[in-house]
Write a protein that holds these residues in place. Structure first.
Motif, short mmCIF file in Angstrom:
data_model
loop_
_atom_site.label_atom_id
_atom_site.label_comp_id
_atom_site.label_asym_id
_atom_site.label_seq_id
_atom_site.Cartn_x
_atom_site.Cartn_y
_atom_site.Cartn_z
N GLY A 122 -0.29 39.73 71.47
CA GLY A 122 -0.52 41.09 71.09
C GLY A 122 0.87 41.38 70.25
O GLY A 122 1.06 42.56 69.78
N ARG A 123 1.67 40.53 70.08
CA ARG A 123 3.02 40.88 69.31
C ARG A 123 2.54 41.00 67.59
O ARG A 123 1.80 40.41 67.19
N GLU A 124 3.10 42.04 67.30
CA GLU A 124 3.13 42.45 65.86
C GLU A 124 3.49 41.43 65.19
O GLU A 124 4.88 41.45 64.91
N VAL A 125 3.01 40.50 64.15
CA VAL A 125 3.41 39.68 63.35
C VAL A 125 3.74 40.12 61.73
O VAL A 125 4.47 39.88 61.37
N ILE A 126 2.96 40.92 61.56
CA ILE A 126 2.69 41.57 60.29
C ILE A 126 2.43 43.06 60.23
O ILE A 126 1.56 43.44 60.81
N SER A 127 3.51 44.02 59.85
CA SER A 127 3.24 45.43 60.28
C SER A 127 2.29 46.10 59.53
O SER A 127 1.77 45.57 58.54
N ALA A 161 -4.03 44.72 75.53
CA ALA A 161 -4.92 46.15 75.95
C ALA A 161 -5.37 47.00 74.73
O ALA A 161 -4.87 46.88 73.45
N PRO A 162 -6.43 47.68 75.06
CA PRO A 162 -7.25 48.46 73.97
C PRO A 162 -6.53 49.48 73.68
O PRO A 162 -6.39 50.55 74.25
N LYS A 163 -5.75 49.46 72.32
CA LYS A 163 -5.08 50.44 71.68
C LYS A 163 -5.06 50.56 70.40
O LYS A 163 -4.48 51.37 69.48
N TYR A 164 -6.30 49.64 69.71
CA TYR A 164 -6.24 49.81 68.32
C TYR A 164 -7.64 50.43 67.76
O TYR A 164 -8.57 50.53 68.51
N ALA A 205 -4.89 38.09 63.94
CA ALA A 205 -6.17 38.76 64.25
C ALA A 205 -5.66 40.22 63.36
O ALA A 205 -4.33 40.83 63.61
N ALA A 206 -6.41 40.61 62.57
CA ALA A 206 -6.32 42.04 61.75
C ALA A 206 -6.44 43.15 62.75
O ALA A 206 -7.58 43.21 63.38
N VAL A 207 -5.62 44.29 62.72
CA VAL A 207 -5.87 45.53 63.53
C VAL A 207 -5.59 46.66 62.93
O VAL A 207 -4.63 46.73 62.02
N GLY A 238 -9.38 46.17 72.06
CA GLY A 238 -8.32 45.38 72.47
C GLY A 238 -8.94 43.75 72.65
O GLY A 238 -10.25 43.79 72.21
N TYR A 239 -8.33 43.10 73.41
CA TYR A 239 -8.89 41.78 73.36
C TYR A 239 -8.95 41.24 74.95
O TYR A 239 -8.17 41.42 75.62
#
Length: 805
Positions: free
Chosen positions: A285-290, A256-259, A270-272, A245-246
């Motif tokens: 934490g919003r998903e910008v690119i799925s 939150a740590p979930k990646y 950021a790439a996750v 997480g960050y």
């Protein structure tokens, strides 16, 4: 080199056939242009190298036949491949191995520091770590040298790194610590592992856990993470319990740590990795690119490399494929080029091509040649020829030549195929189209049916007959711009013509449903036909880490105006209010997250017209009526204010909508009438915040066409009822912009105090804070003194008021 140009807009040329530079030079009458064997800058430097690395300071190292050399951005060999090993250029020097020892060369290949080191780093902040046996009386230790090769810090370390933010890591007796550039020990060596300082903090490892310290060695975030990254853009990726997480610089979990894996933030994203696939998130934490990529790199220069089905390509920040996946390997963009591999050979692919980079490359190449002394030229002749005046003349001649070359060739034709449809204005019947290199254009469409068809068939849209022009902006800088274009909807073959001389306004209003996430407010109005550009170097410190308090204030209502773009009424971008839109947008986020005002109770209007201002003020007043005296009202305004025209001896203060002329304020918002509207129904309290002056001045100049810089002292209007007004300036003062923080002075310190106190601040404390900090910070640009004007009813109680009560 562009600073000394004094030109006006020049003739646009239609795109013709691309002509190689060599043949063009042979037919040119400008004999002073020696483009000779200079190659044409191409979209790619063909894969031909055994290995290749990123461009750094204009050159890139490449490997041919097991030797390293350097090429320029046209793929031209600048330094022949003759080194067994090499590093990229940093601070004008590159590290190379000659006869088994490391030394340093400059960009001509000249040896600057003799090769004598057993190991070495490149230069950072003026110093480089080197390892040498015996010469300084030490055995196999690291020290530091300056750019002349002179000893700067004696070699006594078991290991050493490069300088970052004034400090570097060094290893003694198997522990890491930090020294400054004098060699003074700043942080004692006591860590099992350590990193480099970034944004004021660094990672350190103790007892197999990572934490963060500041430059004094003070523990800022306790060591509790399995893995920790450096801070980048205010956030750091950390792993705890096998999930990433960050955190922010206080150690608070922001995301939150979930990646399964997480990379640093670059350019806002950021790439996750989730479930084996990579996507991108923003700082909320919003998903910008799925997540759909097998591998993904950081964004650099607007593009990121991604791997899908075993091949690499590049996407932009919307996830749009810009360069098709066709490479076996690919790396980040640096200085406009990225390293790619096909069939075992390395080359380069260019990002969207910049006209300025083309001109700059050839001007610099010609200048380098011109400044060389010919072997048949005497020293006296050379000194007569190579003077500052002659140099400036040659630069201008070459700029003319290669600028003409740009607009006469089709080198940008491919680039106009990269575009984004940014929306339709049904009222104005215009669509906004963005080109990454050339910016926004507004295209007039006959109907909404045409606009819908254009957007729904965007993948079939093409752009034909592009023309380009040379222009000079207000600062004297010359640019190549798009001047004409035809938009073709391939689905129905309907064509729409656009010209730079079109001046269609474009507005786009978005209404936010109550359940919409992420938070977004109100409307945005943009006019691309402006000449002022503000360069964004990242968010202000008050734009991030906005406190989320969990408060709930269901009977509080807010209207927030940010009037920045006045070109609709003035046609002159110099009359705009820099950062007014950002002032309003960020304040709206504080209203929701920190003050607890429900999203549906907030109305944000950016670049508000007279109609929008009047209707939203009416809405705010009606909320007071409906709540039967239990409502709290908040009105915020950032934009132009004006006194009534002196010819009328009026001097009434007005808030100015973006579509109203300063010479006719009949439809502007009279401050006295605003108070009457907001005060006609009882409220718990009403707060008016005005980041505007009413003297005829402005953040960047005068809005008043005939004021000639003269500022008047407007009448002071008295609030009524349970109302208090905080203003950004007093009397005939000007309200300025805090450029480093990307906000008005008043708004920046308003947001800063809300951030520091999490909104739990009295009006008295807030005003004292604004008074002190705005005056102190703005004084170099002319004194700006915030003022507070309470109604007579609350004159003795307003200091104890709070936003949170």
């Amino acid at each position: 080199m562009f600073d000394n140009m004094k030109r006006i807009i020049l003739l646009a040329f239609a795109v013709g056939v691309m002509i190689p530079l060599v043949s063009f030079a042979q037919t040119s009458t400008k004999i002073y242009v020696d483009d000779g064997d200079l190659p044409m800058l191409k979209w790619e430097i063909e894969p031909q190298f055994d290995n290749a690395f990123n461009f750094s300071e204009g050159l890139a190292r490449v490997k041919i036949n097991d030797k390293y050399g350097y090429i320029d951005q046209a793929g031209r060999e600048v330094i022949a491949p003759k080194y067994d090993e090499a590093r990229g250029f940093s601070e004008g020097l590159a590290l190379v191995i000659i006869n088994g020892k490391w030394g340093y060369i400059d960009k001509t290949g000249r040896k600057v520091i003799a090769p004598k080191y057993d190991d070495a780093w490149v230069f950072f902040e003026g110093l480089a770590a080197v390892k040498i046996n015996d010469e300084w009386g030490y055995n196999d230790k690291w020290g530091y040298i300056d750019k002349t090769g002179q000893k700067a810090i004696a070699p006594k370390y078991d290991d050493a790194g490069y300088f970052s933010e004034g400090l570097t890591i060094v290893k003694i007796n198997d522990k890491w610590g930090y020294i400054d550039k004098t060699g003074r020990e700043v942080i004692a060596p006591k860590y099992d592992d350590a990193g480099y300082f970034s944004e004021g903090l660094t990672i350190v490892k103790i007892n197999d856990k990572w934490g963060y310290i500041d430059k004094t060695g003070r523990e800022v975030i306790a060591p509790k993470y399995d893995i920790a990254g450096s801070f980048s853009e205010g956030l750091a990726g950390v792993r705890i319990n096998d999930q990433y997480g960050y955190i922010d610089k206080t150690g608070r979990d922001v995301i939150a740590p979930k990646y399964d894996e997480a990379w640093d933030f670059h350019e806002g994203l950021a790439a996750v990795r989730i479930n084996g696939q990579y996507g991108y998130i923003d700082k909320t934490g919003r998903e910008v690119i799925s997540p759909k990529y097998d591998e993904a790199w950081d964004f650099h220069e607007g593009l990121a490399g991604v791997r899908i089905n075993g091949q690499y390509g590049y996407i932009d920040k919307t996830g749009r494929e810009v360069i098709a996946p066709k490479y076996d390997e690919a790396w980040d963009f640096h200085e406009g080029l990225a390293v790619v591999n096909i069939d075992g050979k390395w080359g380069y692919v260019r990002s969207l091509f910049s006209p300025e980079s083309y001109i700059s490359y050839y001007v610099k190449a010609n200048l380098e040649r011109w400044e060389q002394k010919d072997e048949f030229e005497t020293t006296a002749e050379y000194r007569t020829r190579v003077t500052e005046a002659n140099r400036d003349q040659r630069i201008n001649e070459w700029i003319d030549y290669f600028s003409d070359k740009c607009v006469q060739t089709a080198m940008y034709k491919q680039e106009v195929q990269y575009a984004e449809n940014k929306g339709y204005d049904a009222d104005g019947q215009t669509s906004l189209i963005n080109f990454p290199t050339f910016g926004d254009i507004v295209v007039k469409l006959p109907s909404a049916t045409d606009a819908r068809a254009l957007k729904e068939n965007w993948d079939k849209v093409t752009f034909t007959s592009p023309e380009f022009a040379r222009v000079v902006d207000e600062s004297g800088q010359e640019h190549i711009v798009l001047s004409k274009l035809t938009v073709v909807n391939g689905a129905n073959n309907i064509r729409y013509n656009w010209s730079v001389y079109d001046n269609y306004p474009h507005s786009q209003i978005t209404v936010k449903p109550q359940t919409y996430e992420p938070v977004s407010f109100g409307s945005e109005v943009t006019n691309p036909n402006t000449t002022t550009q503000i360069i964004d170097n990242g968010p202000s410190d008050v734009d991030v880490n906005i406190p989320e308090t969990g408060r709930q204030k269901p009977q509080t209502f807010a209207v927030i105006f940010g009037n920045e773009d006045y070109t609709l009424s003035t046609g002159d971008a110099s009359k705009n209010v820099p950062y007014a839109a950002a002032d309003a947008e960020i304040f709206a986020h504080y209203c929701e997250k920190t003050l607890g005002i429900p999203t549906q109770n907030i109305r944000l209007v950016v670049n508000a017209t007279a109609g929008q201002m009047q209707s939203n003020i009416k809405w705010l007043s009606e909320k007071a009526e409906l709540e039967n005296g239990n409502a709290e009202l908040l009105l915020y305004y950032s934009g132009h204010g004006l006194p009534g025209e002196d010819a009328h001896n009026d001097k009434e203060p007005y808030l100015v909508p973006v579509d109203i002329s300063s010479n006719n304020l009949d439809m502007a918002v009279n401050l006295g009438r605003l108070y009457e509207t907001l005060g006609q129904y009882p409220t718990v309290k009403t707060t008016v915040l005005l980041d505007a002056c009413f003297s005829g001045g402005a953040r960047e100049g005068s809005l008043w066409a005939d004021s000639k810089g003269v500022r008047l002292k407007p009448k002071t209007k008295q609030p009524i009822g349970n109302m208090v007004t905080l203003t950004s300036s007093s009397g005939n003062e000007r309200s300025g912009v805090y450029k480093e923080k990307k906000h008005g002075y008043f708004t920046y310190f308003l947001l800063k105090r809300l951030q520091e106190t999490k909104g739990n601040v009295t009006y008295g404390d807030l005003f004292d804070y604004l008074y002190e900090n705005v005056r102190k910070t703005s004084h170099n640009e002319g004194m700006q003194t915030p003022d507070i004007i309470p109604s007579l009813v609350v004159a003795n109680v307003w200091r104890s008021w709070k936003f949170t009560k």
